[in-house]
Design a protein around this motif. Structure first.
Motif, PDB file in Angstrom:
ATOM      1  N   ASP A 239       0.849  -1.059   0.042  1.00  0.00           N
ATOM      2  CA  ASP A 239       0.234   0.033   0.014  1.00  0.00           C
ATOM      3  C   ASP A 239       0.704   1.254   0.350  1.00  0.00           C
TER       4      ASP A 239
ATOM      5  N   TYR B 205      -6.117   1.336  -7.886  1.00  0.00           N
ATOM      6  CA  TYR B 205      -5.444   2.758  -7.836  1.00  0.00           C
ATOM      7  C   TYR B 205      -6.482   3.551  -7.390  1.00  0.00           C
ATOM      8  N   THR B 206      -6.037   4.846  -6.856  1.00  0.00           N
ATOM      9  CA  THR B 206      -6.994   6.007  -6.539  1.00  0.00           C
ATOM     10  C   THR B 206      -6.199   7.185  -6.736  1.00  0.00           C
TER      11      THR B 206
ATOM     12  N   GLN C  43      -2.857   6.959  -4.856  1.00  0.00           N
ATOM     13  CA  GLN C  43      -2.803   5.609  -3.798  1.00  0.00           C
ATOM     14  C   GLN C  43      -2.756   4.510  -4.898  1.00  0.00           C
ATOM     15  N   TYR C  44      -1.678   3.583  -4.572  1.00  0.00           N
ATOM     16  CA  TYR C  44      -1.867   2.142  -5.431  1.00  0.00           C
ATOM     17  C   TYR C  44      -1.499   1.256  -4.271  1.00  0.00           C
ATOM     18  N   GLN C  45      -2.360   0.165  -4.241  1.00  0.00           N
ATOM     19  CA  GLN C  45      -2.491  -0.995  -3.709  1.00  0.00           C
ATOM     20  C   GLN C  45      -2.466  -2.292  -4.324  1.00  0.00           C
TER      21      GLN C  45
ATOM     22  N   ASN D 121       0.095  12.062  -0.958  1.00  0.00           N
ATOM     23  CA  ASN D 121      -0.812  13.343  -0.798  1.00  0.00           C
ATOM     24  C   ASN D 121      -0.375  14.790  -0.523  1.00  0.00           C
TER      25      ASN D 121
ATOM     26  N   LYS E 225       1.147   5.494  -0.989  1.00  0.00           N
ATOM     27  CA  LYS E 225       0.314   6.523  -1.338  1.00  0.00           C
ATOM     28  C   LYS E 225       1.020   8.014  -1.132  1.00  0.00           C
TER      29      LYS E 225
END
Length: 577
Positions: A155, A207-208, A178-180, A159, A157
């Motif tokens: 996980d 991914y987010t 974010q990449y999980q 920001n 991320k």
């Protein structure tokens, strides 16, 4: 006293009687009315009043003159050897001023080839502006016992944010990514062997990406507002967009302040295929609503009266609905801060989405039905207060009714070319669920260096169509503590207990169609602790232990967790000069 009052009353009655008799006698008066001529005007005079002399003359033969008294002082020298000591100010022990830093970096490594890293950077641009960045990573190679495939995860991320502070308002802009990565390692092992597992690529990723901002005003009709756009997807061609915006303000009507919120929530997404067929799944939900609320206060009573009106449109089905929910809460101080009674009833239209499902259960399959949950009402009540100056408590109960409540359930075993069809993934089903729960919470701040908290909640469920409230626990409990032992040493712990849950297990049959059997997942207890040492004001070292009891429990069916995990690392704090 009674006699006096009686005499006064008799006297008052006598006077009234006399006046009445006199008035009756006047009717027989024989005196004739004549005109009287005044020859000399009336000139009254006032005689001198007798005054007491200020200095009266004392005529007393025994009085004698006062004698004059004289006082004499006889002084003589006295030898003294006393020497007073010089005064000295008292010394007050001052606590060492703690140096605060704007930035830090942390790194830890541990068992199961685990890596945890974090960096936070903050930089002020003048007096009113600042920028910040937060980077975090957590990963493990897995190596969970008694599983047939890879069980690792990661996980990562990033920001970013920018803040600008003005006299009348403050606004900020933010963005992140974010990449999980996870693995569907929960194969139903009673059906498959290692050879089958080796031929499956059970890895998948999410991914987010998001951008947004918020603003807060001082002394304005509009109090605050926020906006967020998020893109979420996976490596199976699934994608979801969500846009949220809300504004809150205060309107005054006849000296009453009405807090009003207006919000918009738009969601659209698609999955490449259904779980049972290659048919594409699309969904789209749009909500717009208003939430006015009025607060009334009188002495120890506070009442919030409000409602929430929501217009909903299913863009795929072209179906629209209108919902109205209560938003009422009240509290009354029975004994100052020691005993406070509170109660209320609320409701709302919950926007379910793929992103939230995947964050709660990373083993979901990439083909979910996404519809909102209609929380008709959530009635609650209880007691809260303080047992002492450093101990607070809450005892509460609630009853909520929800239509289309989302429940995770183990997917059927299909054993197709898709790696998540071997009983190792979860889908979402919906049902009307009524939930009753009672909860208790205690928080203790022994001093500035030691805090302790305990919370427990018991649940019962009533479902309409499903056999059970799938994967919802009957008990949840947690305990946490933080202890600053001295200037250098610190420690803490977190303990979690989750009760039994129900799920479905696929049972094949050679003579009949396969069936799903209800199974009970055992309750589990997870204890975590950490200890650290501040080497300097910049450097500190830490040691963490997770799942100390080394329980090989299943949070979700067929997905056991790692045993005891040990992690060691260090943190460095710094400033940009």
């Amino acid at each position: 006293m009674f006699n006096n009052r009686k005499q006064i009353i008799l006297l008052f009655l006598s006077l009234i009687t006399t006046v009445m008799l006199f008035s009756q006698e006047r009717d027989q008066d024989t005196i004739n009315t004549d005109v009287i001529d005044v020859i000399k005007p009336y000139t009254p005079t006032v005689s001198d009043a007798f005054k007491v002399k200020e200095t009266p003359t004392l005529d007393d033969a025994e009085t004698s003159a006062k004698k004059e008294v004289q006082y004499n002082i006889f002084s003589f020298p006295v030898a003294s050897t006393f020497t007073p000591a010089k005064g000295k100010a008292a010394v007050v022990d001052k606590a060492k001023k703690v140096k605060l830093y704007d930035n830090y970096a942390s790194l830890g490594v541990g068992t199961y080839t685990s890596i945890v890293g974090e960096v936070f950077l903050n930089h002020a641009i003048g007096r009113d502006q600042s920028v910040s960045a937060h980077v975090a990573h957590q990963s493990s190679q897995g190596d969970v016992e008694d599983v047939l495939t890879d069980s690792g995860f990661s996980d990562s991320k990033l920001n970013l944010s920018y803040t600008n502070r003005n006299r009348d308002f403050t606004w900020s802009a933010l963005g992140g990514f974010q990449y999980q990565t996870y693995n569907w390692y929960g194969l139903q092992q009673s059906l498959y062997d290692q050879t089958t597992a080796d031929g499956l690529d059970v890895g998948h990723s999410f991914y987010t990406a998001h951008v947004g901002g918020d603003i807060n005003f001082e002394d304005a009709i509009v109090n605050d507002g926020s906006v967020l756009f998020r893109r979420f997807g996976d490596d199976y061609s699934s994608g979801e967009n969500r846009f949220k915006a809300d504004v809150n303000g205060t309107v005054t009507i006849q000296d009453l302040d009405i807090n009003t919120g207006v919000f918009v929530d738009y969601l659209s997404g698609s999955f490449d295929r259904d779980y049972y067929s290659p048919t594409e799944l699309n969904y789209g939900n749009f909500q717009v609503g208003v939430n006015p609320k009025l607060q009334l206060k009188q002495d120890d009573l506070t009442v919030d009266l409000g409602l929430k009106a929501v217009y909903f449109n299913d863009t795929e089905a072209s179906d629209s609905k209108f919902f109205v929910y209560p938003d009422i809460a009240a509290s009354y101080k029975l004994v100052d801060e020691i005993l406070i009674v509170f109660a209320g009833v609320k409701g709302g239209l919950i926007q379910n989405n793929y992103h939230d499902f995947a964050q709660e259960n990373p083993f979901v399959s990439p083909n979910l039905y996404v519809v909102p949950t209609d929380q008709q009402y959530n009635a609650f009540g209880g007691l809260r207060g303080k047992l002492s100056s450093n101990t607070s408590y809450t005892i509460s109960g609630r009853y909520q009714a929800e239509k289309n409540k989302a429940l995770f359930v183990n997917n059927d075993v299909l054993a197709t070319d898709q790696p998540y069809t071997y009983g190792n993934s979860f889908g979402v089903t919906y049902d009307n669920v009524n939930t009753f729960s009672v909860a208790g919470e205690v928080n203790v701040d022994v001093n500035r260096n030691f805090t302790l908290g305990l919370k427990a909640e018991y649940f019962t469920y009533d479902v309409k169509n499903e056999e059970e409230a799938w994967n919802l626990p009957d008990i949840e409990a947690s305990l946490f503590l933080d202890y600053q032992i001295d200037e250098h040493w610190f420690a803490g712990a977190n303990l979690f207990y989750v009760g039994e849950r129900k799920d479905l297990l696929f049972v094949p049959s050679l003579l009949a169609p396969p069936t799903n059997q209800v199974v009970t997942l055992d309750s589990y207890f997870d204890a975590n602790a950490h200890v650290g040492y501040h080497i300097t004001d910049r450097w500190s070292a830490f040691l963490k232990a997770n799942n100390i009891a080394s329980q090989n429990y299943n949070k979700w069916q067929n997905t056991p967790v790692q045993g005891i995990q040990i992690l060691a690392g260090a943190t460095y704090k710094f400033d940009f000069n």
